[in-house]
Write a protein that holds these residues in place. Structure first.
Motif, PDB file in Angstrom:
ATOM      1  N   GLU A  66      30.289   1.913  38.232  1.00  0.00           N
ATOM      2  CA  GLU A  66      30.543   2.832  37.124  1.00  0.00           C
ATOM      3  C   GLU A  66      30.304   2.077  35.821  1.00  0.00           C
ATOM      4  O   GLU A  66      30.932   1.058  35.564  1.00  0.00           O
ATOM      5  CB  GLU A  66      31.975   3.345  37.165  1.00  0.00           C
ATOM      6  N   LEU A  67      29.404   2.609  34.986  1.00  0.00           N
ATOM      7  CA  LEU A  67      29.084   1.990  33.701  1.00  0.00           C
ATOM      8  C   LEU A  67      29.702   2.793  32.572  1.00  0.00           C
ATOM      9  O   LEU A  67      29.716   4.031  32.607  1.00  0.00           O
ATOM     10  CB  LEU A  67      27.566   1.940  33.514  1.00  0.00           C
ATOM     11  N   ARG A  68      30.175   2.079  31.567  1.00  0.00           N
ATOM     12  CA  ARG A  68      30.749   2.720  30.375  1.00  0.00           C
ATOM     13  C   ARG A  68      30.205   2.040  29.131  1.00  0.00           C
ATOM     14  O   ARG A  68      30.147   0.814  29.065  1.00  0.00           O
ATOM     15  CB  ARG A  68      32.266   2.613  30.365  1.00  0.00           C
ATOM     16  N   ILE A  69      29.822   2.835  28.166  1.00  0.00           N
ATOM     17  CA  ILE A  69      29.447   2.305  26.859  1.00  0.00           C
ATOM     18  C   ILE A  69      30.640   2.518  25.940  1.00  0.00           C
ATOM     19  O   ILE A  69      31.066   3.650  25.723  1.00  0.00           O
ATOM     20  CB  ILE A  69      28.188   3.007  26.305  1.00  0.00           C
ATOM     21  N   HIS A  70      31.209   1.422  25.440  1.00  0.00           N
ATOM     22  CA  HIS A  70      32.375   1.517  24.565  1.00  0.00           C
ATOM     23  C   HIS A  70      31.952   1.794  23.126  1.00  0.00           C
ATOM     24  O   HIS A  70      32.495   2.693  22.493  1.00  0.00           O
ATOM     25  CB  HIS A  70      33.204   0.233  24.637  1.00  0.00           C
ATOM     26  N   THR A  71      31.022   0.987  22.613  1.00  0.00           N
ATOM     27  CA  THR A  71      30.563   1.162  21.233  1.00  0.00           C
ATOM     28  C   THR A  71      29.058   0.916  21.163  1.00  0.00           C
ATOM     29  O   THR A  71      28.493   0.198  21.974  1.00  0.00           O
ATOM     30  CB  THR A  71      31.267   0.186  20.267  1.00  0.00           C
TER      31      THR A  71
END
Length: 151
Positions: A66-71
């Motif tokens: 699972e990939l997440r882009i925070h900023t």
């Protein structure tokens, strides 16, 4: 017709509650789907030259990633929409700094699941207008990847 009405009267109350919850969930899903389609259309009309960055959940062997882009550029990015199971971020062309993290999950032997968290890591990426890119994670080398999606 009278038999149907009598049968419905004999049903317990929880049947009506479950049916009502299912109907409510269905209506909520329909409205959210229309909202998501409209959001994508509005974003693409406002930024026709935007590059698109895809990130989401993928499967690598038995591991789920699972990939997440925070900023993006040290700001929580607001120009995003859903496309299938992926989140798509619309960005202007040029160089951007992406802060992302990855979580891998796999079935364990002694535990039910084994989770590993990588990041948040900062990535310098160069994007061109009207192109699509995929943010990924290489499980074997434990590093983030950024590739162009050919159409």
């Amino acid at each position: 017709m009278n038999e149907l009405i009598n049968t419905l009267k004999l049903l317990p109350n929880w049947v009506y509650i479950v049916a009502g919850l299912l109907l409510f969930y269905l209506l909520l899903f329909i409205f959210y789907s229309k909202y998501a389609k409209n959001r994508k259309k509005i974003l693409m009309n406002q930024n026709p030259d935007a590059a698109l960055i895809y990130c989401g959940t993928t499967q690598s062997g038995i591991k789920t990633v699972e990939l997440r882009i925070h900023t993006i550029d040290a700001v929580k990015h607001a120009d995003w929409f859903n496309e299938g199971l992926s989140l798509v971020y619309a960005v202007t062309s040029g160089t951007h700094t992406i802060e992302a993290s990855a979580t891998t999950s796999r079935p364990g032997i002694l535990h039910k699941t084994v989770n590993e968290i990588f990041g948040p890591a900062k990535l310098e990426v160069e994007v061109e207008p009207r192109k699509k890119y995929a943010l990924g994670f290489n499980v074997k080398e434990n590093e983030f990847t950024f590739t162009e999606i050919t159409q």
